[in-house]
Design an enzyme around this catalytic site. Structure first.
Site, PDB file in Angstrom:
ATOM      1  N   ASP A 183     113.595  56.670  87.386  1.00  0.00           N
ATOM      2  CA  ASP A 183     113.980  57.007  88.757  1.00  0.00           C
ATOM      3  C   ASP A 183     115.313  57.737  88.799  1.00  0.00           C
ATOM      4  O   ASP A 183     115.498  58.682  89.571  1.00  0.00           O
ATOM      5  CB  ASP A 183     113.994  55.772  89.666  1.00  0.00           C
ATOM      6  CG  ASP A 183     114.786  54.607  89.142  1.00  0.00           C
ATOM      7  OD1 ASP A 183     115.232  54.641  87.978  1.00  0.00           O
ATOM      8  OD2 ASP A 183     114.962  53.631  89.910  1.00  0.00           O
TER       9      ASP A 183
ATOM     10  N   SER B  55     114.564  41.017  93.546  1.00  0.00           N
ATOM     11  CA  SER B  55     115.001  40.275  94.722  1.00  0.00           C
ATOM     12  C   SER B  55     116.280  40.864  95.303  1.00  0.00           C
ATOM     13  O   SER B  55     116.579  40.648  96.479  1.00  0.00           O
ATOM     14  CB  SER B  55     115.202  38.797  94.397  1.00  0.00           C
ATOM     15  OG  SER B  55     116.168  38.625  93.396  1.00  0.00           O
TER      16      SER B  55
ATOM     17  N   GLU C 190     123.989  48.990  96.499  1.00  0.00           N
ATOM     18  CA  GLU C 190     123.779  48.482  95.144  1.00  0.00           C
ATOM     19  C   GLU C 190     124.646  49.218  94.134  1.00  0.00           C
ATOM     20  O   GLU C 190     125.240  48.605  93.245  1.00  0.00           O
ATOM     21  CB  GLU C 190     122.298  48.603  94.780  1.00  0.00           C
ATOM     22  CG  GLU C 190     121.942  47.927  93.485  1.00  0.00           C
ATOM     23  CD  GLU C 190     120.511  47.435  93.452  1.00  0.00           C
ATOM     24  OE1 GLU C 190     119.885  47.556  92.389  1.00  0.00           O
ATOM     25  OE2 GLU C 190     120.021  46.931  94.481  1.00  0.00           O
TER      26      GLU C 190
ATOM     27  N   ASP D  52     113.183  50.651  93.790  1.00  0.00           N
ATOM     28  CA  ASP D  52     113.009  49.316  94.346  1.00  0.00           C
ATOM     29  C   ASP D  52     113.160  49.314  95.860  1.00  0.00           C
ATOM     30  O   ASP D  52     112.410  48.641  96.577  1.00  0.00           O
ATOM     31  CB  ASP D  52     114.018  48.355  93.727  1.00  0.00           C
ATOM     32  CG  ASP D  52     113.809  48.163  92.239  1.00  0.00           C
ATOM     33  OD1 ASP D  52     112.737  48.553  91.735  1.00  0.00           O
ATOM     34  OD2 ASP D  52     114.727  47.638  91.575  1.00  0.00           O
TER      35      ASP D  52
END
Length: 419
Positions: free
Chosen positions: A70, A160, A196, A208
């Site tokens: 990615d 998560s 993130e 994600d």
């Protein structure tokens, strides 16, 4: 970061008799939306003594194929899990943040949020508000109280962190009235990636967040990290008599210990040396020009993995779902040998699943621990799981846990209305 499974009563041990010994295989069930909402709301009331404005949730994920590409502008095929992370949220007007989960508590202010501060799981929540304020989605006085509940297994590498980010992002968007249609979700995904990368300091790409916010039940999601586009890809494993077995090796999954960042730097360095924007624009034959065997191996994984995604798409589109198995296995071998992000627990799971008759198997996620997946005949799910467990014990490894993954997960959503 894995927020961790903290729901009671949904780990289901299944005992099987093998060679005169009881072998217990642990299955991790998802929580239904109603249970998630009630549990999160109860945690909020216990923590803050009042009602939340609502409860929102977002799913974990497995990646069918397309790993560590990615951030190279590549293609990935993630699938949303039925296992989700939920946040009960109440808006504040003083710029303060208060977070509660089974992992602990954190209080602070949006003005105090900075790279690496806070650290750990609160960074993913604080980073979302920080990024959405920076993007003009919410004002300087916006703050939140948040209580968190998760049914995603602890340490499993099933994203998560993105589920946590995206659940809060969709909550904030609803609270302030910003769009949550597909275009709006694209904006929210970008904010979660910024949180993130910029606050949690995890140098991940955007796959994600894309699946957590833009996934669709009954489909994989083709994520093109080159232009940010996504496209649902029908995936009906049950119709083909197949199932996807998810194997939580319980080897701790770490993305912030420098190894993940080193792989990303290698990929970016290789692209710079070859004079291409990303390795998506390089061919396998060009990698010899790198003059560095390690960079060439890293680059070979990226280039060949992108091609494996393309071939997987061709097979899915032609209805040959079973035939994607060898591509999954080839992906694991590439990740293990060229990219060097596997570990003994992941290799044990993959080897055992293949020996037990899986059509294909691979590690999934960032690696260095976490989970593996195996494409198996639906009738063989428990038998293959038992062989994986037995192999782990033979090798002296911790007992893995297992999830049954269809393609039933749905994207980030509101579970209860705002009063």
């Amino acid at each position: 970061m894995d927020l961790g499974h903290d729901a009671g009563g949904d780990r289901q041990p299944v005992a099987r008799r093998r060679d005169g010994i009881d072998v217990v295989t642990e299955w991790v069930a998802a929580m239904a939306d109603a249970e998630l909402a009630a549990t999160a709301a109860d945690r909020f009331r216990a923590a803050f003594g009042d009602e939340p404005d609502g409860v929102w949730a977002a799913p974990g994920r497995v990646n069918l194929i397309g790993e560590h590409v990615d951030y190279a502008g590549g293609l990935s095929l993630p699938i949303a899990l039925a296992h989700s992370t939920a946040v009960a949220v109440r808006e504040r007007t003083d710029g303060r943040l208060r977070f509660r989960s089974h992992l602990g508590a954190w209080d602070g202010a949006v003005d105090e949020v900075a790279p690496g501060e806070p650290s750990g799981w609160p960074a993913y929540l604080a980073g979302v508000v920080w990024a959405m304020r920076r993007g003009g989605v919410c004002g300087n006085s916006f703050g939140v109280d948040v209580a968190v509940v998760s049914s995603v297994p602890v340490g499993a590498g099933l994203s998560s962190s993105a589920a946590l980010e995206c659940a809060l992002a969709i909550a904030v968007a609803d609270l302030v009235g910003t769009p949550t249609d597909d275009a709006g979700r694209c904006v929210l995904a970008a904010a979660c990636v910024a949180a993130e990368n910029g606050i949690a300091l995890a140098p991940t790409g955007g796959m994600d967040q894309a699946i957590a916010l833009r996934g669709r039940a009954g489909h994989a999601l083709l994520v093109d990290s080159g232009d940010g586009s996504v496209a649902p890809v029908p995936l009906d494993l049950a119709a083909a008599g197949l199932a996807l077995l998810v194997i939580d090796t319980r080897a701790p999954h770490r993305l912030v210990d420098g190894q993940y960042a080193e792989r990303r730097r290698s990929v970016e360095t290789a692209a710079t040396v070859l004079g291409v924007p990303t390795l998506r624009y390089a061919s396998e034959g060009e990698l010899g020009q790198l003059g560095d065997l390690l960079l060439a191996r890293r680059g070979r994984h990226v280039v060949t993995e992108i091609e494996r995604v393309r071939e997987t798409l061709r097979l899915l589109e032609s209805g040959n779902v079973r035939d994607i198995g060898p591509l999954l296995t080839a992906s694991h071998i590439s990740l293990r040998d060229d990219f060097e992000v596997s570990c003994p627990e992941l290799d044990s799971a993959v080897d055992a699943a293949l020996a037990a008759g899986a059509h294909g198997a691979r590690m999934t996620g960032g690696g260095f621990g976490g989970s593996a997946i195996a494409l198996v005949d639906a009738a063989d799910v428990e038998r293959v799981a038992g062989q994986v467990l037995s192999n782990a014990r033979t090798r002296g490894l911790v007992d893995p846990a297992f999830l049954r993954s269809g393609t039933g997960g749905v994207a980030a959503r509101r579970l209860t209305p705002v009063p």
